[in-house]
Write a protein that holds these residues in place. Structure first.
Motif, PDB file in Angstrom:
ATOM      1  N   LYS A 142       0.670  -1.599  -0.120  1.00 47.75           N
ATOM      2  CA  LYS A 142      -0.106  -0.640   0.309  1.00 47.75           C
ATOM      3  C   LYS A 142       0.998   1.453  -0.102  1.00 47.75           C
ATOM      4  N   ALA A 143       1.466   1.406   0.599  1.00 48.22           N
ATOM      5  CA  ALA A 143       2.533   2.923   0.273  1.00 48.22           C
ATOM      6  C   ALA A 143       3.737   2.310  -0.659  1.00 48.22           C
ATOM      7  N   MET A 144       3.839   1.010  -1.315  1.00 44.90           N
ATOM      8  CA  MET A 144       4.529   1.430  -2.466  1.00 44.90           C
ATOM      9  C   MET A 144       3.272   2.217  -3.921  1.00 44.90           C
ATOM     10  N   LEU A 145       2.080   1.567  -3.666  1.00 44.31           N
ATOM     11  CA  LEU A 145       1.222   1.931  -4.385  1.00 44.31           C
ATOM     12  C   LEU A 145       0.776   3.135  -4.592  1.00 44.31           C
ATOM     13  N   ALA A 146       0.742   3.645  -2.835  1.00 48.78           N
ATOM     14  CA  ALA A 146       0.867   5.317  -2.378  1.00 48.78           C
ATOM     15  C   ALA A 146       1.863   6.302  -3.366  1.00 48.78           C
ATOM     16  N   VAL A 147       3.274   5.758  -2.706  1.00 52.87           N
ATOM     17  CA  VAL A 147       4.591   6.429  -3.861  1.00 52.87           C
ATOM     18  C   VAL A 147       4.437   6.968  -5.353  1.00 52.87           C
ATOM     19  N   LEU A 148       3.677   5.201  -5.690  1.00 50.29           N
ATOM     20  CA  LEU A 148       4.043   5.166  -6.751  1.00 50.29           C
ATOM     21  C   LEU A 148       3.559   6.683  -7.782  1.00 50.29           C
ATOM     22  N   THR A 149       2.318   6.201  -6.805  1.00 54.34           N
ATOM     23  CA  THR A 149       0.607   7.322  -7.659  1.00 54.34           C
ATOM     24  C   THR A 149       0.704   8.710  -7.226  1.00 54.34           C
ATOM     25  N   GLY A 150       1.245   8.854  -5.889  1.00 57.29           N
ATOM     26  CA  GLY A 150       1.178  10.697  -5.720  1.00 57.29           C
ATOM     27  C   GLY A 150       2.546  11.137  -6.344  1.00 57.29           C
ATOM     28  N   GLY A 151       3.755   9.840  -5.807  1.00 52.00           N
ATOM     29  CA  GLY A 151       5.167  11.241  -6.432  1.00 52.00           C
ATOM     30  C   GLY A 151       5.127  10.884  -7.922  1.00 52.00           C
ATOM     31  N   GLY A 152       5.183   9.412  -8.258  1.00 54.88           N
ATOM     32  CA  GLY A 152       4.602   9.329  -9.539  1.00 54.88           C
ATOM     33  C   GLY A 152       4.527  10.282 -10.653  1.00 54.88           C
ATOM     34  N   LEU A 153       2.625  10.707 -10.306  1.00 59.31           N
ATOM     35  CA  LEU A 153       2.037  11.666 -11.019  1.00 59.31           C
ATOM     36  C   LEU A 153       2.640  13.009 -10.776  1.00 59.31           C
ATOM     37  N   THR A 154       3.721  12.907  -9.677  1.00 66.44           N
ATOM     38  CA  THR A 154       3.827  14.617  -9.482  1.00 66.44           C
ATOM     39  C   THR A 154       5.582  14.754 -10.439  1.00 66.44           C
ATOM     40  N   LEU A 155       6.437  13.218 -10.559  1.00 64.95           N
ATOM     41  CA  LEU A 155       7.464  13.617 -11.079  1.00 64.95           C
ATOM     42  C   LEU A 155       7.242  13.755 -12.566  1.00 64.95           C
ATOM     43  N   TRP A 156       5.991  12.630 -13.032  1.00 63.88           N
ATOM     44  CA  TRP A 156       6.136  12.962 -14.992  1.00 63.88           C
ATOM     45  C   TRP A 156       5.340  14.951 -15.131  1.00 63.88           C
ATOM     46  N   MET A 157       4.180  14.868 -13.456  1.00 60.10           N
ATOM     47  CA  MET A 157       4.185  16.754 -14.515  1.00 60.10           C
ATOM     48  C   MET A 157       4.944  17.552 -13.960  1.00 60.10           C
ATOM     49  N   VAL A 158       5.812  17.530 -13.429  1.00 62.87           N
ATOM     50  CA  VAL A 158       7.157  18.241 -13.695  1.00 62.87           C
ATOM     51  C   VAL A 158       8.163  18.092 -14.470  1.00 62.87           C
ATOM     52  N   VAL A 159       8.713  16.184 -14.669  1.00 64.52           N
ATOM     53  CA  VAL A 159       9.379  16.823 -16.007  1.00 64.52           C
ATOM     54  C   VAL A 159       8.935  16.306 -17.158  1.00 64.52           C
ATOM     55  N   GLN A 160       7.513  16.732 -17.987  1.00 60.92           N
ATOM     56  CA  GLN A 160       7.071  17.083 -19.045  1.00 60.92           C
ATOM     57  C   GLN A 160       6.317  18.063 -19.385  1.00 60.92           C
ATOM     58  N   PRO A 161       5.138  18.739 -18.781  1.00 63.70           N
ATOM     59  CA  PRO A 161       4.485  20.248 -19.081  1.00 63.70           C
ATOM     60  C   PRO A 161       5.838  21.350 -18.688  1.00 63.70           C
ATOM     61  N   VAL A 162       6.763  20.967 -17.280  1.00 62.74           N
ATOM     62  CA  VAL A 162       6.869  21.726 -16.810  1.00 62.74           C
ATOM     63  C   VAL A 162       8.302  22.058 -16.894  1.00 62.74           C
TER      64      VAL A 162
END
Length: 235
Positions: free
Chosen positions: A95-115
């Protein structure tokens, strides 16, 4: 633009003086200095080794290698986050891994691509340091949330009440950081860029990116983790 000077090792050793003072205080006040000493020693070894590893990673510029490193970071951050609830660590790890992947992964993608609009997206020189900040923030928020949630549940609180308090607790450090930035402190990225000769106006934009991505990763990861805990209520 002036480059920041290299710190000689003999100069770096001076910072160990106040570190030793803190360890002595911990020991004298009955807190024990063993865990803190281990943490400092581990930090030194990890940072010395990571320099060699990052040289290889930056040279590889490989998408599979970058993804592998991100996966390792997610696993370790999730495991460390559950250190506050060790008795349930194995049960809650996925559950912790899924939470990190979801919250952290989404944020990382937003920074790497649109920003930042990185092309290719997997440039390790950018992705790995940013992922480190994001996953560390997610890790800390999940750790605080798990600890507070378990404490409230043991005291008989209902799920919704425990969840709300846990999320509030998890977000306190991040929100305090937002309130203090620029008034009390100049955070690491901005300070490092200014010391390297970057314009404060440019450094401020990068710091805004960092502070907002940390807030987003912390909040989304903690909320996702706490939502997944509801499944425990049904079992």
């Amino acid at each position: 633009m002036n480059n920041i000077q290299t710190i000689p090792l003999q100069n770096l050793a001076f910072i160990l003086i106040p570190v030793l003072a803190v360890l002595v205080i911990l020991f004298k006040w009955g807190q024990g200095a063993g865990h803190a000493s281990y943490a400092i020693l581990r930090m030194l070894v990890q940072l010395l080794l990571i320099g060699y590893v990052l040289n290889y990673l930056f040279a590889s510029n490989s998408a599979p290698v970058t993804l592998l490193i991100l996966a390792v970071m997610i696993i370790f951050s999730s495991w460390i986050a559950l250190g506050t609830v060790k008795s349930m660590r194995n049960k809650l790890l996925w559950k912790a891994m899924l939470a990190v992947l979801t919250g952290g992964g989404l944020t990382l993608w937003m920074v790497v691509q649109p920003v930042l609009e990185l092309h290719p997206w997997h440039q390790p020189r950018f992705v790995i340091p940013l992922a480190g900040m994001i996953f560390a923030s997610a890790m800390n928020s999940i750790s605080l949330a798990a600890d507070r949630f378990q404490a409230d549940k043991l005291n008989g609180a209902a799920y919704a009440e425990a969840r709300n308090r846990a999320l509030h607790t998890a977000m306190i450090p991040t929100i305090n950081g937002l309130l203090a930035v620029g008034l009390v402190s100049l955070p690491g990225m901005m300070t490092g860029q200014i010391l390297s000769g970057v314009s404060p106006f440019i450094a401020a934009r990068y710091q805004i990116m960092v502070m907002t991505m940390i807030f987003a990763a912390s909040g989304l990861s903690a909320a996702c983790f706490l939502s997944l805990l509801k499944t425990n209520e049904r079992n």
